[in-house]
Design an enzyme around this catalytic site. Structure first.
Site, PDB file in Angstrom:
ATOM      1  N   GLY A  10       0.818  -1.218   0.000  1.00 38.73           N
ATOM      2  CA  GLY A  10       0.000   0.000   0.000  1.00 38.73           C
ATOM      3  C   GLY A  10       0.847   1.262   0.000  1.00 38.73           C
ATOM      4  N   THR A 142       5.220   1.211   5.738  1.00 46.41           N
ATOM      5  CA  THR A 142       3.789   0.942   5.849  1.00 46.41           C
ATOM      6  C   THR A 142       3.161   1.916   6.838  1.00 46.41           C
ATOM      7  OG1 THR A 142       2.039  -0.551   6.609  1.00 46.41           O
ATOM      8  CG2 THR A 142       4.195  -0.991   7.496  1.00 46.41           C
ATOM      9  N   ASP A 144       0.726   1.143   8.458  1.00 49.00           N
ATOM     10  CA  ASP A 144       0.165   0.317   9.536  1.00 49.00           C
ATOM     11  C   ASP A 144       1.117   0.212  10.737  1.00 49.00           C
ATOM     12  OD1 ASP A 144      -1.852  -0.038   7.738  1.00 49.00           O
ATOM     13  OD2 ASP A 144      -1.395  -2.126   7.279  1.00 49.00           O
ATOM     14  N   GLU A 245      -9.988   0.107  11.405  1.00 49.03           N
ATOM     15  CA  GLU A 245     -10.744  -0.685  10.413  1.00 49.03           C
ATOM     16  C   GLU A 245     -10.728  -2.176  10.718  1.00 49.03           C
ATOM     17  OE1 GLU A 245      -8.907  -0.568   6.526  1.00 49.03           O
ATOM     18  OE2 GLU A 245      -6.976  -1.232   7.279  1.00 49.03           O
ATOM     19  N   GLN A 295      -5.391   9.100   4.179  1.00 47.31           N
ATOM     20  CA  GLN A 295      -4.435   9.039   5.291  1.00 47.31           C
ATOM     21  C   GLN A 295      -3.085   8.465   4.874  1.00 47.31           C
ATOM     22  OE1 GLN A 295      -6.249   6.142   8.212  1.00 47.31           O
ATOM     23  NE2 GLN A 295      -7.556   5.863   6.439  1.00 47.31           N
TER      24      GLN A 295
HETATM   25  O1  F6P Z   1      -0.870  -1.678   3.499  1.00 51.30           O
HETATM   26  C1  F6P Z   1      -1.475  -0.725   4.215  1.00 51.30           C
HETATM   27  C2  F6P Z   1      -2.945  -0.560   3.945  1.00 51.30           C
HETATM   28  O2  F6P Z   1      -3.166   0.788   3.618  1.00 51.30           O
HETATM   29  C3  F6P Z   1      -3.831  -1.003   5.108  1.00 51.30           C
HETATM   30  O3  F6P Z   1      -3.899  -0.023   6.107  1.00 51.30           O
HETATM   31  C4  F6P Z   1      -5.138  -1.264   4.419  1.00 51.30           C
HETATM   32  O4  F6P Z   1      -5.940  -2.174   5.135  1.00 51.30           O
HETATM   33  C5  F6P Z   1      -4.688  -1.864   3.123  1.00 51.30           C
HETATM   34  O5  F6P Z   1      -3.409  -1.341   2.864  1.00 51.30           O
HETATM   35  C6  F6P Z   1      -5.590  -1.536   1.964  1.00 51.30           C
HETATM   36  O6  F6P Z   1      -5.157  -2.243   0.870  1.00 51.30           O
HETATM   37  P1  F6P Z   1      -5.428  -1.800  -0.644  1.00 51.30           P
HETATM   38  O7  F6P Z   1      -4.503  -0.690  -0.971  1.00 51.30           O
HETATM   39  O8  F6P Z   1      -5.098  -3.016  -1.419  1.00 51.30           O
HETATM   40  O9  F6P Z   1      -6.857  -1.409  -0.709  1.00 51.30           O
END
Ligand code: F6P
Length: 402
Positions: A10, A142, A144, A245, A295
């Site tokens: 991500g 990340t 996260d 989430e 975010q």
């Molecule tokens: O990898 C981080 C993240 O932004 C998480 O916080 C989120 O759940 C996920 O990626 C969303 O994934 P995608 O970009 O595939 O929708």
């Protein structure tokens, strides 16, 4: 020798700064000739889709612009390399090594999260086993903040800054009317509640909200949530609840059940579920706000500490590879909070690949709806400092591939 870098997983505000770190350190290293960028992560190596970064990033101004550009300039992927024992996997690994050899690439840098570190681990092991001299080094990123070993991950500080700034603005907005209200703010983070928890930093700006914070690290109970909201409504006209989430909310099949290549569920939507619950059970004015992808790409309010650390860790990765290190991921070690001091060092990638570091349970209050001041000390240094963003026509300038 040549080197290559790729970005995976991500987006964040800092992932391009790490690429600049790799690139600028390579420019200072006489043994390195070309610096390639692999398009869409490891898929670019598999498909021989590489760009010459020296043609793309031509000036110091380009580098500065790239650092203030969110997301991943080289594109990204969520590609899981099959285990080497799997049928047909060895051919894929050979294809990857062949592509790297063809371009005289002796070091490959993968900027990504715990899934991407799985790729670094697998390829470094394979290269060692076949006697290849190609080194594979991971650079963490990340929003996260869920990578083990490292104190924190590049990209997290900027996301946390945006989230805090935005929640503070929502607090102001939500308190204008005479009628009572509940505002539920959904924040990303997958299975880890770091980003949602970071909103405790608002205390340092004398905010009493968010009044409630729910993280995936605690079991979630809808009845208890309603009780909490009722209790806060008795104290505050405008109740603000932050939810990560990833909180467990499977009842009623409210999640789609879809998964990505690593088997991770597509999340998002818990705020909306809780909004309906409050409307039905309490019946007051209620709104849910999903901060969603903003975010992770809001460079206009990024953390200067984050961007500068992202660049430094990228540069450190190149130095580690030049020392012959492979199968390592660069990590931050925090020496002190105040003054804030971190060092960068290599760690064995197997300690991070596919592993998650959750928000510490001991920083969650017994009520399971708030976090302690210990967390504030941890978060605060990471959101510090502002970047002087170059603007055009009143808008931030972004680097584009020409
Ligand atoms: O990898 C981080 C993240 O932004 C998480 O916080 C989120 O759940 C996920 O990626 C969303 O994934 P995608 O970009 O595939 O929708």
């Amino acid at each position: 020798m040549n080197i290559a870098a790729a970005q995976s997983g991500g987006p964040t505000c800092a992932i391009n700064a790490s690429l600049v770190g790799v690139f600028s350190e390579a420019l200072k290293t006489p043994q390195i000739d070309a610096v390639f960028g692999s398009i869409n992560g490891i898929e670019g190596i598999i498909n021989d889709d590489l760009v010459d970064l020296k043609r793309m990033i031509r000036t110091n101004e380009d580098m500065e612009l790239l650092k203030q550009t969110p997301s991943t300039i080289l594109g990204s992927c969520r590609y899981k390399l099959p285990d080497i024992e799997t049928d047909g996997a060895e051919e894929l690994y050979q294809k990857i090594i062949a592509c790297l050899d063809r371009h005289r690439i002796e070091a490959f840098f993968y900027i990504g999260g715990n899934d991407s570190m799985d790729t670094v681990e697998k390829l470094s092991e394979y290269a060692l086993n076949i006697g290849s001299r190609i080194r594979f080094v991971g650079i963490p990123k990340t929003i996260d903040n869920d990578l083990p070993v490292t104190d924190h991950t590049p990209g997290f500080g900027s996301a946390a800054k945006y989230v805090n700034v935005t929640v503070q603005e929502i607090i102001r907005d939500s308190s204008v009317y005479s009628i009572d209200s509940v505002t539920i703010i959904e924040i990303m983070g997958r299975h880890a509640g770091w980003l949602a928890a970071s909103t405790c930093v608002l205390r340092t700006n004398d905010e009493t909200a968010p009044h409630l914070i729910y993280l995936p690290e605690s079991d979630f109970d809808a009845d208890r949530f309603l009780e909490d909201v009722r209790a806060e409504r008795a104290k505050h006209k405008a109740v603000i609840a932050v939810v990560s989430e990833g909180i467990e909310l499977e009842a009623g099949g409210m999640r789609s059940g879809m998964v990505d290549n690593f088997g991770h569920k597509y999340l998002s939507g818990v705020g909306n579920v809780l909004e309906n619950l409050v409307r039905e059970e309490i019946g007051c004015k209620v709104r849910s706000i999903e901060l969603n992808v903003m975010q992770r790409c809001s460079s206009h309010i990024c953390s200067a500490v984050d961007i500068s650390e992202a660049e430094r860790i990228g540069a450190a990765a190149v130095r580690a590879a030049m020392e012959g290190k492979t199968g390592v991921t660069m990590v931050f070690r925090r020496l002190s909070d105040k003054p804030y001091v971190v060092t960068i060092e290599p760690a064995d990638t197997s300690l991070l690949a596919n592993k998650e570091k959750l928000f510490p349970k001991e920083w969650i209050t017994a009520s399971k709806n708030q976090v302690s001041d210990e967390a504030v000390k941890y978060f605060l240094p990471l959101i510090m400092g502002e970047v002087n963003i170059a603007m055009k026509n009143g808008l931030p300038l972004h680097f584009k591939i020409r």
